[in-house]
Write an enzyme that holds these catalytic residues in place. Structure first.
Site, PDB file in Angstrom:
ATOM      1  N   SER A  44       0.911  -1.277   0.034  1.00 12.55           N
ATOM      2  CA  SER A  44       0.082   0.120   0.018  1.00 12.55           C
ATOM      3  C   SER A  44       0.931   1.291  -0.174  1.00 12.55           C
ATOM      4  O   SER A  44       2.097   1.256   0.155  1.00 12.55           O
ATOM      5  CB  SER A  44      -1.070   0.016   1.181  1.00 12.55           C
ATOM      6  OG  SER A  44      -0.349   0.595   2.565  1.00 12.55           O
ATOM      7  N   ILE A  45       0.354   2.445  -0.366  1.00  7.64           N
ATOM      8  CA  ILE A  45       0.878   3.675  -0.322  1.00  7.64           C
ATOM      9  C   ILE A  45       1.140   4.108   1.161  1.00  7.64           C
ATOM     10  O   ILE A  45       2.181   4.979   1.314  1.00  7.64           O
ATOM     11  CB  ILE A  45      -0.036   4.644  -0.987  1.00  7.64           C
ATOM     12  CG1 ILE A  45       0.847   5.947  -1.330  1.00  7.64           C
ATOM     13  CG2 ILE A  45      -1.236   4.942  -0.043  1.00  7.64           C
ATOM     14  CD1 ILE A  45       0.005   6.999  -2.224  1.00  7.64           C
ATOM     15  N   LYS A  46       0.591   3.646   2.008  1.00  6.62           N
ATOM     16  CA  LYS A  46       0.933   3.877   3.502  1.00  6.62           C
ATOM     17  C   LYS A  46       2.418   3.792   4.129  1.00  6.62           C
ATOM     18  O   LYS A  46       2.816   4.209   4.852  1.00  6.62           O
ATOM     19  CB  LYS A  46       0.023   3.369   4.488  1.00  6.62           C
ATOM     20  CG  LYS A  46      -1.468   3.887   4.027  1.00  6.62           C
ATOM     21  CD  LYS A  46      -1.840   5.079   4.523  1.00  6.62           C
ATOM     22  CE  LYS A  46      -3.176   5.208   4.387  1.00  6.62           C
ATOM     23  NZ  LYS A  46      -3.454   6.993   4.839  1.00  6.62           N
ATOM     24  N   ASP A  47       2.924   2.717   3.152  1.00  7.65           N
ATOM     25  CA  ASP A  47       4.492   2.368   3.620  1.00  7.65           C
ATOM     26  C   ASP A  47       5.336   3.563   3.580  1.00  7.65           C
ATOM     27  O   ASP A  47       6.226   3.804   4.460  1.00  7.65           O
ATOM     28  CB  ASP A  47       5.140   1.459   2.594  1.00  7.65           C
ATOM     29  CG  ASP A  47       4.713   0.065   2.726  1.00  7.65           C
ATOM     30  OD1 ASP A  47       3.789  -0.237   3.570  1.00  7.65           O
ATOM     31  OD2 ASP A  47       4.938  -0.944   1.815  1.00  7.65           O
ATOM     32  N   ALA A  50       4.511   6.070   6.582  1.00  6.50           N
ATOM     33  CA  ALA A  50       4.829   5.156   7.722  1.00  6.50           C
ATOM     34  C   ALA A  50       6.226   5.540   8.200  1.00  6.50           C
ATOM     35  O   ALA A  50       6.742   5.658   9.229  1.00  6.50           O
ATOM     36  CB  ALA A  50       4.467   3.851   7.682  1.00  6.50           C
TER      37      ALA A  50
END
Length: 455
Positions: A44-47, A50
């Site tokens: 996901s793009i959240k890596d 994060a």
């Protein structure tokens, strides 16, 4: 040039591909490209954000070696944090909501995180909400850091530094529209801000969901809790305003229904071969709602935030979709109408097995319902009789009642074809259905397979 070798998995974050979409946007006048963020190690793009938030916290001394990362997450941010924690040697505790898919929770646990599931339908200020649970844990656990992705501006900084420049370079500066499902605000604001600095004419469109207050806030500046109600869409929409939002980076908000997002996600996977999550379906559904605003020479970039594996138990589960009335499927009635009415061949329970075999041969059928008067008493099939012949040669002289299997299941005429797999399996190759006049019809696994192959 040889492929690069990485020292750890965190170095593989970013530089995701930009892929042109074809079939799901075939009727749009312009080119549409998807920034496929599923190729990040956490899918996901959240890596991106994060890791960035953690790096900033380390520089600012907010977390020390061996500390504990605490966050409220719908799953994807937690995954990115969990990967970073593994490499950097931290512990993780995540609070999430009970509307999130089981797959997301299981994935977080598989990466060593402790997960606390909180109720969805409570106010953000409620001590039971996942926001407040995460805040409380930070005060109770020594050397812990509460990430707070919603108000942590390193969230949008990650996209300003990474996602925006990547899109600008990949489109050679030709991008005219950015379309993003809006949640914490980090992706759309960070990416949009960078692109608008490059070209102020670029349009940034945010996709919201019914039940979220973001669209009304954007249009009026008002935080109207009357807009807020439970919704099924995951990973975007909010019931409060995160500090990552900046109205100057966004040009329009568009709402998409839970159903339209889910249906479109399945279409993208089947028609483009890109296995994506709920929000990606909503982004394309929202873009299609806005297609009258697009021109021939526009270059649209949409963000595909996460991977479809997060939604196997929901969007990609036929039963889940059927229960909500979101799956348009043929029914048993439709199948029978397509096949035409066929005579149901039966045999009496006190007939000989030899008689049953003769009927099967005459009518070229595999399954033969057994009657006891007007009642369905059982069934004999070529498969079961074949097994008996191997074991005992005189089976032809036995009564059907002595060798029959249990009666075939009887299903409603309105049963969706997809649900017939609950009844037809390796041990049971057919079902019966009865119309309003009481007439029975048999449907075999071959009828079902032929129906699916035509679809």
């Amino acid at each position: 040039m040889p492929a690069r070798v990485y020292d750890n998995i965190l170095q593989t974050i970013g530089n995701t591909p930009l892929v042109r979409l074809n079939r799901v946007v075939a009727d749009l006048p312009c080119k549409v490209y998807a920034k496929v963020e599923t190729t990040n190690p956490g899918n996901s793009i959240k890596d991106r954000m994060a890791l960035k938030m953690l790096e900033v916290a380390e520089k600012e001394g907010k977390i020390k070696p061996g500390g504990t990362i605490i966050e409220g997450t719908s799953g994807n941010t937690g995954m990115g944090l969990a990967l970073a924690a593994i490499v950097k040697g931290y512990k993780c505790i995540f609070a999430t909501t009970d509307k999130q898919s089981k797959e997301k929770v299981d994935i977080l646990k598989a990466h060593g995180a402790e997960v606390i599931v909180c109720p969805t339908n409570v106010e953000p200020e409620d001590p039971r909400s996942y926001y407040q649970v995460a805040r409380r844990l930070q005060t109770e656990i020594p050397n812990s850091w509460y990430v707070n992705q919603y108000d942590n501006l390193a969230n949008r900084l990650a996209h300003y530094e990474q996602t925006g420049p990547e899109i600008w370079e990949q489109t050679e500066g030709k991008v005219t529209h950015l379309v993003v499902a809006a949640g914490t605000g980090g992706t759309i604001v960070g990416t949009g801000k960078y692109l608008k600095e490059k070209n102020p004419n670029i349009q940034v469109w945010a996709i919201d969901t019914y039940g979220s207050l973001l669209k009304k806030w954007f249009e009026t500046g008002e935080l109207d809790m009357g807009e807020v109600h439970p919704y099924i869409s995951e990973g975007f929409g909010e019931d409060f305003l995160p500090e990552n939002y900046d109205r100057n980076a966004i040009d329009h908000f568009e709402k998409v229904t839970d159903k339209d997002g889910a249906v479109m996600a399945r279409r993208i996977t089947k028609e483009e071969g890109i296995f994506i999550g709920y929000s990606a379906g909503s982004v394309i559904a929202g873009l299609r709602q806005l297609k009258d605003r697009l021109k021939k020479d526009d270059v649209v970039v949409v963000i595909f935030h996460d991977h479809g594996s997060r939604y196997i138990g929901k969007v990609y589960n036929d039963e889940w979709m059927l229960d909500r009335g979101w799956l348009e499927v043929d029914t048993v009635r439709d199948l029978i109408n397509g096949l035409g009415r066929r005579r149901l061949v039966t045999i009496d329970h006190d007939a000989k097995v030899a008689d049953a075999l003769a009927l099967m041969k005459k009518y070229d059928i595999e399954h033969l319902p057994v009657m006891n008067g007007l009642e369905m008493a059982g069934c004999v099939s070529q498969g079961s009789l074949f097994k008996m012949f191997i074991e005992q040669a005189d089976v032809k002289d036995q009564l059907v009642a002595d060798v029959m299997d249990k009666a075939l299941p009887v299903v409603s005429m309105d049963t969706p074809l997809e649900r017939l797999t609950n009844f037809i399996n390796k041990d049971n190759g057919a079902v019966l259905t009865r119309d309003e006049s009481g007439q029975f019809t048999i449907l075999t696994k071959y009828d079902i397979l032929n129906a699916f192959s035509k679809g």
